[in-house]
Design a protein around this motif. Structure first.
Motif, PDB file in Angstrom:
ATOM      1  N   GLU A  27       3.423   9.554 -11.122  1.00  0.00           N
ATOM      2  CA  GLU A  27       1.444   9.633 -11.370  1.00  0.00           C
ATOM      3  C   GLU A  27       0.323  10.025 -10.273  1.00  0.00           C
ATOM      4  OE1 GLU A  27      -1.071   6.087 -12.422  1.00  0.00           O
ATOM      5  OE2 GLU A  27       0.595   5.514 -12.695  1.00  0.00           O
ATOM      6  N   HIS A  28       0.065  10.423 -10.497  1.00  0.00           N
ATOM      7  CA  HIS A  28      -1.347  10.506  -9.855  1.00  0.00           C
ATOM      8  C   HIS A  28      -3.003   9.105  -9.667  1.00  0.00           C
ATOM      9  CE1 HIS A  28      -5.186  14.052  -8.014  1.00  0.00           C
ATOM     10  NE2 HIS A  28      -4.257  13.316  -6.891  1.00  0.00           N
ATOM     11  N   ARG A  29      -3.216   9.651  -8.758  1.00  0.00           N
ATOM     12  CA  ARG A  29      -4.195   8.749  -8.464  1.00  0.00           C
ATOM     13  C   ARG A  29      -5.128   8.956  -6.979  1.00  0.00           C
ATOM     14  NH1 ARG A  29      -1.946   2.541  -9.252  1.00  0.00           N
ATOM     15  NH2 ARG A  29      -1.014   2.921 -10.828  1.00  0.00           N
ATOM     16  N   PRO A  30      -6.026   9.689  -8.147  1.00  0.00           N
ATOM     17  CA  PRO A  30      -7.207  10.328  -6.900  1.00  0.00           C
ATOM     18  C   PRO A  30      -7.908  10.247  -6.127  1.00  0.00           C
ATOM     19  CG  PRO A  30      -7.964  11.441  -9.571  1.00  0.00           C
ATOM     20  CD  PRO A  30      -6.593  10.118  -9.086  1.00  0.00           C
ATOM     21  N   TRP A  31      -7.569   8.609  -5.717  1.00  0.00           N
ATOM     22  CA  TRP A  31      -8.321   8.116  -4.611  1.00  0.00           C
ATOM     23  C   TRP A  31      -9.469   8.583  -3.431  1.00  0.00           C
ATOM     24  CZ3 TRP A  31      -5.075   2.864  -5.495  1.00  0.00           C
ATOM     25  CH2 TRP A  31      -4.744   2.693  -6.626  1.00  0.00           C
ATOM     26  N   SER A  32     -10.166   8.273  -2.797  1.00  0.00           N
ATOM     27  CA  SER A  32     -10.648   8.906  -1.930  1.00  0.00           C
ATOM     28  C   SER A  32     -10.983   8.060  -0.700  1.00  0.00           C
ATOM     29  CB  SER A  32     -12.468   8.959  -2.352  1.00  0.00           C
ATOM     30  OG  SER A  32     -12.765   9.505  -0.905  1.00  0.00           O
ATOM     31  N   THR A  33     -10.426   8.326   0.407  1.00  0.00           N
ATOM     32  CA  THR A  33     -10.282   7.476   1.586  1.00  0.00           C
ATOM     33  C   THR A  33     -11.511   6.443   1.666  1.00  0.00           C
ATOM     34  OG1 THR A  33     -10.600   9.100   2.985  1.00  0.00           O
ATOM     35  CG2 THR A  33      -8.131   8.908   2.652  1.00  0.00           C
ATOM     36  N   PHE A  34     -12.560   7.396   1.275  1.00  0.00           N
ATOM     37  CA  PHE A  34     -14.531   6.910   1.793  1.00  0.00           C
ATOM     38  C   PHE A  34     -14.503   6.285   0.474  1.00  0.00           C
ATOM     39  CE2 PHE A  34     -14.253   9.715   4.696  1.00  0.00           C
ATOM     40  CZ  PHE A  34     -14.855   9.794   5.810  1.00  0.00           C
ATOM     41  N   GLY A  35     -14.662   6.824  -0.615  1.00  0.00           N
ATOM     42  CA  GLY A  35     -15.459   5.686  -2.029  1.00  0.00           C
ATOM     43  C   GLY A  35     -14.330   4.359  -2.591  1.00  0.00           C
ATOM     44  N   ASP A  36     -12.510   4.786  -2.555  1.00  0.00           N
ATOM     45  CA  ASP A  36     -11.643   4.065  -2.949  1.00  0.00           C
ATOM     46  C   ASP A  36     -10.956   3.530  -1.560  1.00  0.00           C
ATOM     47  OD1 ASP A  36     -11.862   4.535  -5.651  1.00  0.00           O
ATOM     48  OD2 ASP A  36     -11.721   7.167  -5.253  1.00  0.00           O
ATOM     49  N   ALA A  37     -11.172   3.251  -0.298  1.00  0.00           N
ATOM     50  CA  ALA A  37      -9.917   2.483   0.705  1.00  0.00           C
ATOM     51  C   ALA A  37      -9.594   1.654   0.186  1.00  0.00           C
ATOM     52  CB  ALA A  37     -11.781   2.656   1.970  1.00  0.00           C
ATOM     53  N   GLU A  38     -10.588   0.619  -0.897  1.00  0.00           N
ATOM     54  CA  GLU A  38     -10.060  -1.144  -0.473  1.00  0.00           C
ATOM     55  C   GLU A  38      -8.847  -0.585  -1.959  1.00  0.00           C
ATOM     56  OE1 GLU A  38     -10.966  -3.444   1.198  1.00  0.00           O
ATOM     57  OE2 GLU A  38     -12.137  -1.767   2.427  1.00  0.00           O
ATOM     58  N   LYS A  39      -9.002   0.576  -2.774  1.00  0.00           N
ATOM     59  CA  LYS A  39      -7.820   0.520  -3.572  1.00  0.00           C
ATOM     60  C   LYS A  39      -6.316   1.186  -2.944  1.00  0.00           C
ATOM     61  CE  LYS A  39     -10.861   1.627  -7.566  1.00  0.00           C
ATOM     62  NZ  LYS A  39     -11.000   3.081  -8.428  1.00  0.00           N
ATOM     63  N   ILE A  40      -7.232   1.613  -1.669  1.00  0.00           N
ATOM     64  CA  ILE A  40      -5.633   2.068  -0.866  1.00  0.00           C
ATOM     65  C   ILE A  40      -5.342   1.664  -0.205  1.00  0.00           C
ATOM     66  CG2 ILE A  40      -5.024   4.071   0.649  1.00  0.00           C
ATOM     67  CD1 ILE A  40      -7.648   5.920  -0.535  1.00  0.00           C
ATOM     68  N   ALA A  41      -6.335   0.397   0.068  1.00  0.00           N
ATOM     69  CA  ALA A  41      -5.570  -1.215   1.635  1.00  0.00           C
ATOM     70  C   ALA A  41      -4.221  -1.114   1.157  1.00  0.00           C
ATOM     71  CB  ALA A  41      -6.587  -1.733   1.679  1.00  0.00           C
ATOM     72  N   PRO A  42      -4.097  -2.002  -0.515  1.00  0.00           N
ATOM     73  CA  PRO A  42      -2.669  -3.043  -1.011  1.00  0.00           C
ATOM     74  C   PRO A  42      -1.350  -2.254  -0.315  1.00  0.00           C
ATOM     75  CG  PRO A  42      -4.428  -3.475  -2.251  1.00  0.00           C
ATOM     76  CD  PRO A  42      -4.706  -1.858  -1.459  1.00  0.00           C
TER      77      PRO A  42
END
Length: 209
Positions: A27-42
């Motif tokens: 599954e692909h989640r196209p999260w950005s390291t800038f706009g979605d950093a808090e989603k990536i953090a966990p």
């Protein structure tokens, strides 16, 4: 499995293309390291991509680590790199040069879009490093007469170089002269014609300062 990151990143793209070539679903989640950093953090406290979240919840970080895991899943017969010996070391060197070039290309892009006044010394250093790697890779690729770097079948080195070339040419068109690097230009074109490359692609979308 879940692959986190946008496909304009050569690091994310190389992982996704390898997975597609292996027939490994994700599954692909196209999260950005800038706009979605808090989603990536966990999943990754570094807030970096690619991050691959396994079905059991374990998160793998860094493209080399993720590809090592995908190689293991695919098995030695299908792996996109030699299992041992000089050819494996050579392929890993090509990958390291390509990913290092990618790091410098991204750093140079951030310098341009995030700083009001670019640091000239840093820009010149990055450009020198990028040019140096281009020259080495061009010489290496020109010496190879097979369709791909290590024979008739595409491998991680081929994917890494093609993905990084796409980013660099989009982000810094003035740094890549196709006439100066004909072997790399032909290599990128051959790879980009393949279905996984055409499927897994995204125009460059740099952060805004």
């Amino acid at each position: 499995m879940i692959l986190i990151g946008q496909y304009d990143s050569p690091f994310v793209r190389r992982v996704a293309i390898a997975a597609r070539l292996y027939g490994i679903a994700f599954e692909h989640r196209p999260w950005s390291t800038f706009g979605d950093a808090e989603k990536i953090a966990p999943f990754n406290p570094l807030r970096r991509v690619p991050t691959l979240v396994l079905d059991g919840g374990e998160a793998l970080i860094e493209s080399a680590m993720i590809l090592d895991y995908l190689d293991e899943l695919a098995g030695a017969d299908k792996a996109l790199i030699a299992p041992r010996g000089p050819q494996r070391r050579h392929a890993l060197k090509i990958c390291a040069l390509a990913m290092g070039l990618g790091d410098k290309a991204v750093s140079l892009l951030y310098e341009r879009v995030l700083r009001k006044e670019a640091l000239t010394l840093w820009v010149e250093r990055c450009e020198a490093q990028i040019g140096g790697v281009f020259s080495v890779l061009e010489k290496e690729r020109a010496a190879v007469k097979t369709p791909y770097w290590f024979g008739e079948r595409i491998g991680h080195a081929d994917i890494a170089v093609a993905c990084v070339l796409r980013l660099t040419r989009e982000a810094h068109p003035g740094l890549f002269d196709a006439a100066r690097y004909p072997a790399l230009t032909a290599h990128a074109a051959r790879c980009e014609e393949l279905a996984p490359f055409q499927e897994i692609v995204q125009p460059l979308s740099p952060p805004k300062g």
